[in-house]
Scaffold this active site. Structure first.
Site, PDB file in Angstrom:
ATOM      1  CE  LYS A  92      -3.998  -2.356  11.188  1.00 44.09           C
ATOM      2  NZ  LYS A  92      -2.934  -1.468  10.642  1.00 44.09           N
ATOM      3  CB  ILE A 109      -0.955  -0.012   1.213  1.00 44.68           C
ATOM      4  CG1 ILE A 109      -1.936  -1.182   1.106  1.00 44.68           C
ATOM      5  CG2 ILE A 109      -1.715   1.304   1.315  1.00 44.68           C
ATOM      6  CD1 ILE A 109      -2.869  -1.319   2.301  1.00 44.68           C
ATOM      7  CG  ASN A 118      -0.557  -4.134  14.035  1.00 46.23           C
ATOM      8  OD1 ASN A 118       0.044  -3.656  13.078  1.00 46.23           O
ATOM      9  ND2 ASN A 118      -1.095  -5.347  14.001  1.00 46.23           N
ATOM     10  CB  THR A 129      -7.905  -3.792   8.855  1.00 44.32           C
ATOM     11  OG1 THR A 129      -8.652  -4.854   8.242  1.00 44.32           O
ATOM     12  CG2 THR A 129      -7.727  -4.118  10.325  1.00 44.32           C
ATOM     13  CE1 TYR A 133      -3.163  -7.024  10.901  1.00 44.12           C
ATOM     14  CE2 TYR A 133      -5.458  -7.551  10.383  1.00 44.12           C
ATOM     15  CZ  TYR A 133      -4.299  -6.819  10.137  1.00 44.12           C
ATOM     16  OH  TYR A 133      -4.298  -5.874   9.142  1.00 44.12           O
TER      17      TYR A 133
END
Length: 325
Positions: free
Chosen positions: A156, A22, A102, A127, A152
């Site tokens: 995040k 990205i 994160n 996300t 995860y």
């Protein structure tokens, strides 16, 4: 150009993780809009050689090191495109390891930004999976209370919340963009699209069928260049303190995605040797982003359809092969 210049003018933008999937597209899109780009990552890469590069191990950089970098480079806007899952071992990292990037990096970054003698802005890429599991058919908007269910997604969400808290406290300006699953050119090898590229190349080289394990999930996929365009709009807007969903607004079942990729690459679906079963995931089994708020506040909407996205993903991956043939 100073860091105090208005948001509507030319900005000096630090892209953390700018060599990644990205990040590289953000650098290209922001540069095309006339912004000065500073790429921050552990190692340089040829695809960002046109921009200023500053080497830094972001997972372990101290607040003082981050502050010094931002001050020396006169950074007005920071784009955080780092993500622990983008590493080759991202799927097997422990929650503590994921938290280094994160959560920990985000906290030190915000502290570094707040120590600057000018007010700075952050665009943080989160996300859609931060919302956790939702009922199939749900159009996921920003009013959903996040209920992350994996290491995860928990880390995040913690990073995204830290950004919102810092903005709410007046330390920085900024936005959190919650991106759907990404497709398009130069995918991370750790991502499912990146794995599809590798599997198809291997199948074609061996003359064998392409074995793929497919889960029954349905997910929203958005082209990486559309994500980059949303980030640039977030850099340039004065809107602050909001979460905005960035996706296509369409949920695609994974079997359709695989078949669309193979046909977009110019091959028959007959070459796919598929096995349907549950596959461990970093996020939920259903995602479909409600992207109306991003349209209202940023004037953004996706432009690139999934078939075009997957076709370009394959053509860029094999461009060198064609040149050597």
């Amino acid at each position: 150009m100073s860091a105090e210049d208005g948001r509507s003018g030319r900005q000096r933008v630090a892209v953390l993780g700018g060599t990644g999937w990205i990040g590289r597209h953000i650098c290209a899109a922001a540069s095309a809009r006339g912004h000065d780009i500073v790429v921050v990552a552990r190692h340089p890469a040829p695809h960002v050689s046109a921009h200023t590069f500053v080497p830094l191990d972001l997972a372990h950089a101290t607040t003082e090191e981050i502050t010094a970098l931002l001050r020396a480079e006169r950074i007005g806007v920071v784009v955080n495109s780092t993500d622990a899952a983008n590493a080759t071992d991202g799927w097997t990292k422990s929650e503590q390891d994921m938290a280094l990037v994160n959560v920990g990096l985000v906290g030190r970054l915000l502290a570094g930004m707040s120590a600057l003698p000018w007010r700075s802005r952050i665009v943080h890429i989160g996300t859609m999976h931060e919302y956790g599991e939702v009922a199939a058919g749900t159009a996921m908007d920003e009013t959903i209370t996040p209920r992350p269910g994996t290491a995860y997604t928990r880390t995040k969400l913690a990073g995204s919340q830290a950004v919102l808290d810092a903005v709410g406290s007046g330390l920085v300006d900024g936005l959190v963009l919650r991106a759907a699953n990404v497709s398009g050119p130069h995918p991370s090898p750790a991502s499912f699209p990146g794995k599809l590229v590798g599997m198809l190349r291997q199948a074609l080289a061996s003359g064998q069928r392409m074995p793929v394990v497919i889960t029954q999930a349905r997910r929203d996929f958005v082209d990486v260049r559309d994500v980059a365009e949303a980030v640039v709009k977030a850099v340039e807007t004065s809107v602050s303190g909001r979460v905005l969903n960035i996706g296509s607004g369409v949920a695609v079942d994974m079997r359709t995605l695989v078949r669309l990729f193979v046909t977009a690459a110019g091959h028959s679906v007959d070459m796919i040797d598929e096995e349907i079963r549950h596959v461990p995931s970093l996020g939920g089994a259903w995602t479909r982003a409600d992207i109306r708020l991003a349209g209202q506040l940023l004037g953004w909407q996706p432009r690139i359809g999934l078939e075009e996205s997957l076709g370009t993903m394959w053509s860029t991956a094999t461009a060198g092969d064609r040149l050597e043939a």
